[in-house]
Design a protein around this motif. Structure first.
Motif, PDB file in Angstrom:
ATOM      1  N   MET A  70       0.811  -1.220   0.000  1.00  0.00           N
ATOM      2  CA  MET A  70       0.000   0.000   0.000  1.00  0.00           C
ATOM      3  C   MET A  70       0.845   1.273   0.000  1.00  0.00           C
ATOM      4  O   MET A  70       0.350   2.356   0.297  1.00  0.00           O
ATOM      5  N   ASP A  97     -12.435   3.329  -1.483  1.00  0.00           N
ATOM      6  CA  ASP A  97     -12.233   3.027  -0.064  1.00  0.00           C
ATOM      7  C   ASP A  97     -11.007   2.137   0.115  1.00  0.00           C
ATOM      8  O   ASP A  97     -10.760   1.221  -0.685  1.00  0.00           O
ATOM      9  N   VAL A  98     -10.246   2.398   1.164  1.00  0.00           N
ATOM     10  CA  VAL A  98      -9.187   1.473   1.582  1.00  0.00           C
ATOM     11  C   VAL A  98      -9.785   0.605   2.678  1.00  0.00           C
ATOM     12  O   VAL A  98     -10.202   1.123   3.718  1.00  0.00           O
ATOM     13  N   LYS A 138      -6.393  -3.303   1.162  1.00  0.00           N
ATOM     14  CA  LYS A 138      -6.306  -2.934  -0.254  1.00  0.00           C
ATOM     15  C   LYS A 138      -7.298  -1.812  -0.542  1.00  0.00           C
ATOM     16  O   LYS A 138      -8.164  -1.489   0.273  1.00  0.00           O
ATOM     17  N   ARG A 139      -7.183  -1.265  -1.761  1.00  0.00           N
ATOM     18  CA  ARG A 139      -8.107  -0.223  -2.198  1.00  0.00           C
ATOM     19  C   ARG A 139      -9.169  -0.834  -3.119  1.00  0.00           C
ATOM     20  O   ARG A 139      -8.852  -1.632  -4.012  1.00  0.00           O
ATOM     21  N   GLU A 166      -4.993   8.321 -10.869  1.00  0.00           N
ATOM     22  CA  GLU A 166      -4.585   7.795  -9.564  1.00  0.00           C
ATOM     23  C   GLU A 166      -3.210   8.303  -9.127  1.00  0.00           C
ATOM     24  O   GLU A 166      -2.594   7.716  -8.234  1.00  0.00           O
ATOM     25  N   TYR A 169      -2.070   8.679  -5.291  1.00  0.00           N
ATOM     26  CA  TYR A 169      -1.816   7.612  -4.319  1.00  0.00           C
ATOM     27  C   TYR A 169      -1.113   6.384  -4.886  1.00  0.00           C
ATOM     28  O   TYR A 169      -0.606   5.558  -4.122  1.00  0.00           O
ATOM     29  N   ASP A 206      -1.953  -0.055  -3.649  1.00  0.00           N
ATOM     30  CA  ASP A 206      -1.489   1.182  -4.273  1.00  0.00           C
ATOM     31  C   ASP A 206      -0.101   1.027  -4.890  1.00  0.00           C
ATOM     32  O   ASP A 206       0.254   1.757  -5.816  1.00  0.00           O
ATOM     33  N   LYS A 241     -13.459   0.026   7.038  1.00  0.00           N
ATOM     34  CA  LYS A 241     -12.768   0.998   6.194  1.00  0.00           C
ATOM     35  C   LYS A 241     -11.700   1.731   6.995  1.00  0.00           C
ATOM     36  O   LYS A 241     -11.944   2.195   8.114  1.00  0.00           O
ATOM     37  N   ASN A 255      -7.719   9.334   6.642  1.00  0.00           N
ATOM     38  CA  ASN A 255      -7.753   8.715   5.316  1.00  0.00           C
ATOM     39  C   ASN A 255      -9.106   8.983   4.667  1.00  0.00           C
ATOM     40  O   ASN A 255     -10.154   8.677   5.247  1.00  0.00           O
ATOM     41  N   ARG A 257     -11.546   9.203   0.812  1.00  0.00           N
ATOM     42  CA  ARG A 257     -11.732   8.618  -0.510  1.00  0.00           C
ATOM     43  C   ARG A 257     -11.263   9.596  -1.594  1.00  0.00           C
ATOM     44  O   ARG A 257     -11.651  10.756  -1.592  1.00  0.00           O
TER      45      ARG A 257
END
Length: 269
Positions: A70, A97-98, A138-139, A166, A169, A206, A241, A255, A257
Motif C-alpha cells: 500500500m 475506499d481502503v 487494499k483499495r 490515480e 496515491y 497502491d 474501512k 484517510n 476517498r
C-alpha cells in the motif's frame, strides 16, 4: 373543678413530639458499604474489557500494515484504525475506499495468516488492542456490476469506460501503468475483468507492481488450474474501512476517498 383536677388532666410535658422521638429511636443513617479496593479494580477491569470487545465488534479496530503493497500512503508497520459504521446494514464498500478484509483463501502466506503468538498479544488482539493475523488491506477499484480494463494509452485503469487519475496515491516505479499483471509488473498484457458479481468487490494495492491483490488472482490464457471468480472479494469478508493512520505520530493523518472515483459512472450508464 379544683386546681388538682385541672393538673391531673393536663398533658404531661415528659412526652416529646412523636416525630422527634421516632428519629431518636431510628438512630443515625447507615452509610453505603463500599467494596474493597481489589474488588473495585476487578469490576472496573471487567467493565473496560466488555467495552473494548463491544467497540471492536461494532465500531473501531486496530491493524498494522504487514507489507509494502500500500505504499506510498501506508508503509510497512504503520498502525491504522478502521471504522465499521460505514458498512452497517445494507451499506457496502465504495470505489476508492481502503478496506481491511479477511483472507478469502490462499491470498496470504501461512506466516501472515497465523496472527500473534505471544499470549498477551493474543488477548489484546481479541479485544481490538492489537492487530490480528489473516487480514489484508487494499483499495476498492470496482464494485458490483463494474467492468475494469487495463489500460488506456496513458497507463490508466478504466472503470465503466472512465479512466482513473490515480497519481495522488499510486506508486509507479518499475511499472509503466497503473494496472500491471503481477508477474514482473509488466504492462504489455491488456486485461478486462467484470462485470463484478453482486456482493463482491475488486481490490488492488497502491503499490501496483508489489501487491498480491485481485489482479494476481485473475485467470490468464495459459493457466489451466485457475478458478474464475477468485479475483473477487466477498463483501461479507470486509471488516471495515481505514479512516486514520494512527502511528507513527509524525505520519498521523485522516484517510479519505480520492476524488477521482466521484466521476466513475454507474455500470448501467
Amino acid at each position: 373543678m379544683t386546681s388538682d383536677d385541672r393538673g391531673s388532666s393536663s398533658i404531661s410535658t415528659d412526652e416529646g413530639p412523636r416525630s422527634l422521638r421516632s428519629e431518636d429511636e431510628a438512630g443515625p443513617r447507615q452509610k453505603r458499604k463500599q467494596l474493597p479496593l481489589w474488588q473495585e479494580t476487578i469490576l472496573l477491569l471487567g467493565v473496560a474489557l466488555v467495552l473494548a470487545i463491544v467497540i471492536k465488534t461494532f465500531f473501531v479496530q486496530a491493524f498494522y500494515i504487514p507489507s509494502e503493497s500500500m505504499e506510498p500512503g501506508l508503509i510497512l508497520n504503520d498502525r491504522i484504525l478502521i471504522q465499521k459504521v460505514s458498512y452497517w446494514g445494507d451499506d457496502e464498500p465504495e470505489r476508492g475506499d481502503v478496506v481491511v478484509f479477511k483472507d478469502p483463501g490462499g491470498w496470504l502466506p501461512p506466516n501472515e495468516s497465523a496472527g500473534p503468538s505471544n499470549p498477551v498479544a493474543q488477548v489484546m488482539a481479541k479485544i481490538g488492542l492489537y492487530p490480528t493475523g489473516g487480514h489484508l488491506v487494499k483499495r476498492v477499484i470496482g464494485v458490483a456490476g463494474d467492468t475494469i480494463e487495463c489500460c488506456d494509452d496513458r497507463g490508466r485503469l478504466i472503470v465503466n469506460g472512465k479512466p482513473l487519475n490515480e497519481s495522488a496515491y499510486v506508486k509507479r516505479i518499475d511499472a509503466k501503468c497503473n494496472g500491471p499483471m503481477p508477474t514482473g509488473g509488466k504492462c504489455d498484457e491488456k486485461w478486462t475483468v467484470g462485470p463484478i458479481p453482486e456482493g463482491h468487490i475488486f481490490v488492488m494495492g497502491d503499490n501496483r507492481s508489489r501487491s498480491a491483490d485481485s489482479s494476481q488472482k485473475m485467470c490468464r490464457p495459459d493457466e489451466t488450474e485457475c478458478v474464475p471468480g477468485d479475483e473477487f472479494v466477498p463483501v461479507d469478508l470486509v471488516v471495515g474501512k481505514v479512516f486514520v493512520l494512527l502511528w507513527p505520530a509524525d505520519r498521523f493523518r485522516w484517510n479519505t476517498r480520492p476524488a477521482t472515483f466521484e466521476d466513475v459512472p454507474d455500470p448501467s450508464s
